[in-house]
Design a protein around this motif. Sequence first.
Motif, PDB file in Angstrom:
ATOM      1  N   ASP A  86     -44.854   0.374  20.431  1.00 18.11           N
ATOM      2  CA  ASP A  86     -45.478  -0.918  20.706  1.00 18.11           C
ATOM      3  C   ASP A  86     -44.760  -2.089  20.044  1.00 18.11           C
ATOM      4  O   ASP A  86     -45.340  -3.166  19.887  1.00 18.11           O
ATOM      5  CB  ASP A  86     -46.954  -0.902  20.288  1.00 18.11           C
ATOM      6  CG  ASP A  86     -47.773  -1.928  21.070  1.00 18.11           C
ATOM      7  OD1 ASP A  86     -47.397  -2.232  22.217  1.00 18.11           O
ATOM      8  OD2 ASP A  86     -48.778  -2.432  20.523  1.00 18.11           O
ATOM      9  N   LYS A  87     -43.498  -1.864  19.661  1.00 19.03           N
ATOM     10  CA  LYS A  87     -42.715  -2.953  19.071  1.00 19.03           C
ATOM     11  C   LYS A  87     -41.313  -2.928  19.700  1.00 19.03           C
ATOM     12  O   LYS A  87     -40.348  -2.482  19.065  1.00 19.03           O
ATOM     13  CB  LYS A  87     -42.647  -2.818  17.554  1.00 19.03           C
ATOM     14  CG  LYS A  87     -43.997  -3.013  16.862  1.00 19.03           C
ATOM     15  CD  LYS A  87     -43.874  -2.862  15.361  1.00 19.03           C
ATOM     16  CE  LYS A  87     -45.190  -3.209  14.663  1.00 19.03           C
ATOM     17  NZ  LYS A  87     -46.291  -2.325  15.050  1.00 19.03           N
ATOM     18  N   PRO A  96     -39.475   6.223  28.567  1.00 18.75           N
ATOM     19  CA  PRO A  96     -39.910   6.035  29.954  1.00 18.75           C
ATOM     20  C   PRO A  96     -41.180   6.826  30.262  1.00 18.75           C
ATOM     21  O   PRO A  96     -41.628   7.655  29.458  1.00 18.75           O
ATOM     22  CB  PRO A  96     -38.722   6.592  30.744  1.00 18.75           C
ATOM     23  CG  PRO A  96     -38.192   7.675  29.855  1.00 18.75           C
ATOM     24  CD  PRO A  96     -38.368   7.191  28.455  1.00 18.75           C
ATOM     25  N   ALA A  97     -41.738   6.564  31.410  1.00 18.64           N
ATOM     26  CA  ALA A  97     -42.806   7.419  31.939  1.00 18.64           C
ATOM     27  C   ALA A  97     -42.136   8.655  32.529  1.00 18.64           C
ATOM     28  O   ALA A  97     -41.251   8.528  33.381  1.00 18.64           O
ATOM     29  CB  ALA A  97     -43.602   6.672  33.006  1.00 18.64           C
ATOM     30  N   VAL A  98     -42.524   9.831  32.059  1.00 15.39           N
ATOM     31  CA  VAL A  98     -41.787  11.062  32.337  1.00 15.39           C
ATOM     32  C   VAL A  98     -42.521  11.971  33.309  1.00 15.39           C
ATOM     33  O   VAL A  98     -43.740  12.146  33.220  1.00 15.39           O
ATOM     34  CB  VAL A  98     -41.522  11.826  31.017  1.00 15.39           C
ATOM     35  CG1 VAL A  98     -40.849  13.168  31.287  1.00 15.39           C
ATOM     36  CG2 VAL A  98     -40.658  10.987  30.095  1.00 15.39           C
ATOM     37  N   ILE A  99     -41.754  12.549  34.234  1.00 21.87           N
ATOM     38  CA  ILE A  99     -42.245  13.611  35.119  1.00 21.87           C
ATOM     39  C   ILE A  99     -41.528  14.882  34.687  1.00 21.87           C
ATOM     40  O   ILE A  99     -40.309  14.981  34.787  1.00 21.87           O
ATOM     41  CB  ILE A  99     -41.938  13.302  36.590  1.00 21.87           C
ATOM     42  CG1 ILE A  99     -42.597  11.985  37.006  1.00 21.87           C
ATOM     43  CG2 ILE A  99     -42.408  14.435  37.498  1.00 21.87           C
ATOM     44  CD1 ILE A  99     -42.039  11.403  38.286  1.00 21.87           C
ATOM     45  N   THR A 110     -38.908   0.553  32.345  1.00 25.78           N
ATOM     46  CA  THR A 110     -38.843  -0.878  32.620  1.00 25.78           C
ATOM     47  C   THR A 110     -38.230  -1.622  31.437  1.00 25.78           C
ATOM     48  O   THR A 110     -38.449  -2.821  31.282  1.00 25.78           O
ATOM     49  CB  THR A 110     -40.249  -1.438  32.917  1.00 25.78           C
ATOM     50  OG1 THR A 110     -41.093  -1.210  31.772  1.00 25.78           O
ATOM     51  CG2 THR A 110     -40.862  -0.781  34.131  1.00 25.78           C
ATOM     52  N   GLY A 111     -37.496  -0.911  30.592  1.00 24.20           N
ATOM     53  CA  GLY A 111     -36.893  -1.544  29.424  1.00 24.20           C
ATOM     54  C   GLY A 111     -37.918  -2.052  28.433  1.00 24.20           C
ATOM     55  O   GLY A 111     -37.630  -2.942  27.635  1.00 24.20           O
ATOM     56  N   GLY A 112     -39.126  -1.474  28.468  1.00 23.28           N
ATOM     57  CA  GLY A 112     -40.183  -1.901  27.562  1.00 23.28           C
ATOM     58  C   GLY A 112     -40.948  -3.110  28.046  1.00 23.28           C
ATOM     59  O   GLY A 112     -41.918  -3.538  27.419  1.00 23.28           O
ATOM     60  N   ALA A 113     -40.552  -3.667  29.206  1.00 22.93           N
ATOM     61  CA  ALA A 113     -41.187  -4.898  29.685  1.00 22.93           C
ATOM     62  C   ALA A 113     -42.552  -4.646  30.295  1.00 22.93           C
ATOM     63  O   ALA A 113     -43.466  -5.468  30.154  1.00 22.93           O
ATOM     64  CB  ALA A 113     -40.277  -5.584  30.702  1.00 22.93           C
ATOM     65  N   ALA A 114     -42.712  -3.524  31.002  1.00 21.97           N
ATOM     66  CA  ALA A 114     -43.967  -3.275  31.718  1.00 21.97           C
ATOM     67  C   ALA A 114     -44.260  -1.781  31.762  1.00 21.97           C
ATOM     68  O   ALA A 114     -44.134  -1.148  32.809  1.00 21.97           O
ATOM     69  CB  ALA A 114     -43.886  -3.858  33.126  1.00 21.97           C
ATOM     70  N   PRO A 115     -44.652  -1.175  30.638  1.00 23.94           N
ATOM     71  CA  PRO A 115     -44.906   0.269  30.616  1.00 23.94           C
ATOM     72  C   PRO A 115     -46.013   0.717  31.569  1.00 23.94           C
ATOM     73  O   PRO A 115     -45.966   1.831  32.087  1.00 23.94           O
ATOM     74  CB  PRO A 115     -45.277   0.547  29.153  1.00 23.94           C
ATOM     75  CG  PRO A 115     -45.617  -0.793  28.562  1.00 23.94           C
ATOM     76  CD  PRO A 115     -44.814  -1.787  29.307  1.00 23.94           C
ATOM     77  N   THR A 119     -45.787   3.668  34.448  1.00 23.16           N
ATOM     78  CA  THR A 119     -46.754   4.754  34.607  1.00 23.16           C
ATOM     79  C   THR A 119     -47.257   4.836  36.040  1.00 23.16           C
ATOM     80  O   THR A 119     -47.402   5.923  36.607  1.00 23.16           O
ATOM     81  CB  THR A 119     -47.937   4.556  33.645  1.00 23.16           C
ATOM     82  OG1 THR A 119     -47.442   4.547  32.297  1.00 23.16           O
ATOM     83  CG2 THR A 119     -48.953   5.677  33.786  1.00 23.16           C
ATOM     84  N   MET A 120     -47.516   3.686  36.653  1.00 24.97           N
ATOM     85  CA  MET A 120     -47.978   3.676  38.045  1.00 24.97           C
ATOM     86  C   MET A 120     -46.913   4.232  38.977  1.00 24.97           C
ATOM     87  O   MET A 120     -47.205   5.043  39.871  1.00 24.97           O
ATOM     88  CB  MET A 120     -48.358   2.251  38.450  1.00 24.97           C
ATOM     89  CG  MET A 120     -49.592   1.709  37.751  1.00 24.97           C
ATOM     90  SD  MET A 120     -49.904  -0.030  38.159  1.00 24.97           S
ATOM     91  CE  MET A 120     -50.095   0.064  39.940  1.00 24.97           C
TER      92      MET A 120
END
Length: 298
Positions: A86-87, A96-99, A110-115, A119-120
Amino acid sequence: MDSFPAYFPLAGRKVVIAGTGEGAEAKARLFDGSPATLVRLDGHAAFLPGSYSGAVLAFVSSADEVFAQAAARAARAAGVLVNVVDKPDMCDFNTPAVIDRGEVVAAVGTGGAAPVLATMLRSDIEAQVPEGAGRVAALMRNFQSEVRGALPTLHERRAFLREALSGEAAQAAMTGDMEKAGALFREALARSVRKEGRIRFVAGKGPADLLTLRAVRALSAADVLVIDEAADPEVVTLARRDAHRLPPAEATPEHLIELARSGRQVVRLVAAPVEAADIQALAAAGVAVEVLLAAPNA
């Protein structure tokens, strides 16, 4: 591309998580079932560079800003890449959001811009990645040495593997019958023969959404790519990035014939009508040729 995605092998590697709380637990869950050795740190140990020695990655999670900064500083002093939960301004990398499908891992970042967006998107992609995909990848790993021995040329291996991925062996692995999958894969490899190359002329003027599915697949399978100067950049992005780029001036019929006879899959992205004389020269040499134009009325 603002961030470069990379995969770190985890077998025999150490991953450190410093701190406590839900953020630390969430990072720990990412490594459930992985072959990595997970080390948890808290208190003074998190501030010692030696605690991170030999680690490939470190995660820091704490509401205490002083703790987070000191732990991140210690990890970097040990030469370890750091993610501070969160920093984003304190991170060397973003998670990243992982599969997770075992041998197959897909990630959306998203490079930390929009986690939340990541996820979506992961949920959408996850539905397209079958549960058995990891078993198919494991099958391919098991036969890497045999495939390299039987097919020493890179483009021949790629042609064989493209077919194998849609063949009976892959289907058996997908359903979980690895013994049958192995036998079928070995049979396919034993009867594999040298594949003849092909020259495909693909409409490159764009827009990209007018390309046929066959043209898109040709771009993704090309060993050699010839791009006309006026080709649409969005069409070009559909091609394999590691395909060899041949300048149009060098793409003479003679050169294309040579490439096809060596087994290469060649795609020429054309932004103008194809010269009939070129097609005739290729056909006269016995080279397989396809002209893939944009979908009509798309």
